[in-house]
Design a protein around this motif. Structure first.
Motif, mmCIF file in Angstrom:
data_model
loop_
_atom_site.group_PDB
_atom_site.id
_atom_site.type_symbol
_atom_site.label_atom_id
_atom_site.label_comp_id
_atom_site.label_asym_id
_atom_site.label_seq_id
_atom_site.Cartn_x
_atom_site.Cartn_y
_atom_site.Cartn_z
ATOM 1 N N GLU A 1 -10.073 10.710 -1.210
ATOM 2 C CA GLU A 1 -10.779 9.428 -1.364
ATOM 3 C C GLU A 1 -11.281 9.222 -2.796
ATOM 4 N N THR B 1 -13.358 5.887 -3.626
ATOM 5 C CA THR B 1 -14.536 5.482 -2.849
ATOM 6 C C THR B 1 -15.704 5.190 -3.787
ATOM 7 N N GLN C 1 -10.914 0.682 -9.137
ATOM 8 C CA GLN C 1 -10.043 1.297 -8.136
ATOM 9 C C GLN C 1 -8.579 1.051 -8.479
ATOM 10 N N THR D 1 -7.248 9.131 2.578
ATOM 11 C CA THR D 1 -8.000 7.884 2.537
ATOM 12 C C THR D 1 -8.152 7.302 3.939
ATOM 13 N N HIS D 2 -9.116 6.399 4.100
ATOM 14 C CA HIS D 2 -9.231 5.612 5.325
ATOM 15 C C HIS D 2 -8.790 4.180 5.064
ATOM 16 N N ASP D 3 -8.353 3.890 3.840
ATOM 17 C CA ASP D 3 -8.089 2.519 3.392
ATOM 18 C C ASP D 3 -6.590 2.209 3.482
ATOM 19 N N VAL E 1 -5.014 0.893 0.236
ATOM 20 C CA VAL E 1 -4.673 1.915 -0.746
ATOM 21 C C VAL E 1 -3.358 2.590 -0.368
ATOM 22 N N LEU F 1 -8.043 -4.657 9.896
ATOM 23 C CA LEU F 1 -8.070 -5.123 8.511
ATOM 24 C C LEU F 1 -8.663 -6.530 8.452
#
Length: 336
Positions: free
Chosen positions: A185, A188, A195, A217-219, A222, A263
Motif C-alpha cells: 500500500e 495510502t 499517488q 492494495t485494497h484499491d 490502483v 466502487l
C-alpha cells in the motif's frame, strides 16, 4: 499463470499463523501465486484478508515467537525462503528483494538524515566507502524524481513532505536494484496527484530494470493502473486470479463482483453499493465457503463445502461452487 521456468518468485501453499493464548490463528491459508520478471501482480482484498501478512511472510519479517510459517514454500532464486537461514535472508533483504512499507514516516529513522539511511542500505550489500555510497544515494534520489536531491541528502524525514518521504523509501528499496519489489500500500494517505506520480515512477523503473513487483492494495483503481495480473484474497485464501483486464471486466467470484460494485459511481441518483457484513474473525471461521454468510448467490451447499480453487478460462482461477452458473447468468444478461 506465469511460466514456471520464468518465475522470479513462486509461492506454493503458504500457510502463516499467529500464535495466541487460544491457539494458532490461520491468517494465510494455502495461498499460491507466481510473479515473472518485469511483471506486476496485484494482491487485492479488504483489510484483514491477509495481504500484508503475505508480504511480511515472504521476507520472514513477522514477529518471532508470535507467528510462524506453518507450511508451504517460498521459492526465490533457487532458495526456499521458508527454510533459509537468517544469514541468507540478511543477504537477500534490501538487495535481491526489497519492500516499500505503507507508512513512510514510520519506515524511516527520525534521527538519521535521508542520505545516511539510503547509504546504509548500499554499504550493507556493496563494497563502497561512505563517500561513494552517499554519491550513489544522491543519484538514486535523482532517479526517483526528488527535487534538489543533493540538498535532501542532509535533511531529516520530518523536514520532507509525505510524497518526498515516500520517494526516499522507494529510493532505499531500489538502491541495490532488486529483482523483486514488494509494495505494501505505498500510496495510502497520499493525495491523488502524488499517488499518480508514485505509480508512474514504479512502472518506469520496472520498465528500465525488469524487476518483478508484488503490489499489495485494497484499491481496484490502483490495480487497474499498474497490475498485469491480480490475485483476490478473502479470509486468508485466494478466491480469484486472472489477468487484470479480464478480472475487472468479468469477475467470476461473487466476492470480486461485490468489490467491483462497491466502487464509487458518479451517475446521478446512484447509491454506493456495499458488501453486507464483515470479514470473518479468523478465530471463528464459518463452515464451508468463508464468504457464504455475505454472499447473495449462496445456496445451502455453500455452507457445507469448502470450494477448491478451480481452473477457468485463460488461466483464470476461481474459488466458488457456483462460478460457472454465475458466469452463464452474466453472459445471458449481457446478450439481452
Amino acid at each position: 499463470m506465469t511460466d514456471r521456468h520464468d518465475a522470479v518468485l513462486r509461492v506454493e501453499e503458504l500457510q502463516t499463523q499467529f500464535l495466541t493464548a487460544q491457539g494458532p490463528v490461520h491468517a494465510v491459508n494455502g495461498v499460491s501465486f507466481e510473479i515473472g520478471a518485469g511483471e506486476t501482480l496485484g494482491l487485492l482484498g479488504e483489510s484483514g484478508s491477509g495481504k500484508s501478512t503475505i508480504g511480511l511472510s515472504l521476507l520472514r519479517l513477522l514477529p518471532p515467537g508470535r507467528s510462524r510459517i506453518a507450511g508451504g514454500r517460498i521459492l526465490f532464486g533457487g532458495d526456499d525462503l521458508v527454510q533459509a537461514s537468517e544469514e541468507r535472508l540478511r543477504r537477500l533483504r534490501g538487495k535481491d528483494i526489497a519492500m516499500i512499507f505503507q507508512e513512510s514516516l514510520s519506515a524511516l529513522n527520525p534521527v538519521y538524515t535521508v542520505g545516511e539511511q539510503i547509504a546504509e542500505v548500499i554499504r550493507q550489500h556493496e563494497r563502497l566507502d561512505r563517500r561513494a555510497a552517499f554519491r550513489r544515494a544522491g543519484e538514486i534520489l535523482e532517479m526517483v524524481g526528488m527535487p534538489d536531491p543533493g540538498r535532501r541528502l542532509s535533511e531529516y524525514p520530518h523536514e520532507l513532505s509525505g510524497g518526498m518521504r515516500q520517494r526516499v523509501v522507494i529510493a532505499a528499496a531500489l538502491a541495490c536494484q532488486p529483482k523483486l519489489l514488494i509494495c505494501d500500500e505505498p500510496t495510502t494517505a497520499l493525495d491523488v496527484t502524488v499517488q499518480a506520480q508514485i505509480l508512474d515512477l514504479i512502472s518506469d523503473i520496472q520498465r528500465r530494470t525488469g524487476m518483478a513487483v508484488l503490489f499489495i492494495t485494497h484499491d481496484l483503481g490502483v490495480v487497474a493502473e499498474i497490475a498485469h495480473r491480480a490475485v483476490v484474497l478473502y479470509a486468508g485464501r485466494v478466491v480469484e486470479e486472472a489477468d487484470t483486464p479480464s478480472l475487472l471486466a468479468q469477475p467470476r467470484m461473487p466476492y470480486t463482483q461485490g468489490l467491483m460494485r462497491s466502487l464509487p459511481q458518479f451517475a446521478e441518483g446512484r447509491r454506493l453499493a456495499a458488501i453486507p457484513g464483515f470479514v470473518p474473525n479468523p478465530r471463528s471461521m464459518p463452515s464451508g465457503c468463508a464468504f457464504h454468510p455475505r454472499c447473495g448467490e449462496a445456496r445451502p451447499d455453500c455452507a457445507e463445502t469448502v470450494p477448491a480453487l478451480a481452473e477457468a478460462e485463460n488461466g483464470r482461477r476461481v474459488r466458488c461452487l457456483r462460478w460457472r452458473e454465475i458466469a452463464h447468468q452474466t453472459e445471458r444478461r449481457v446478450r439481452t
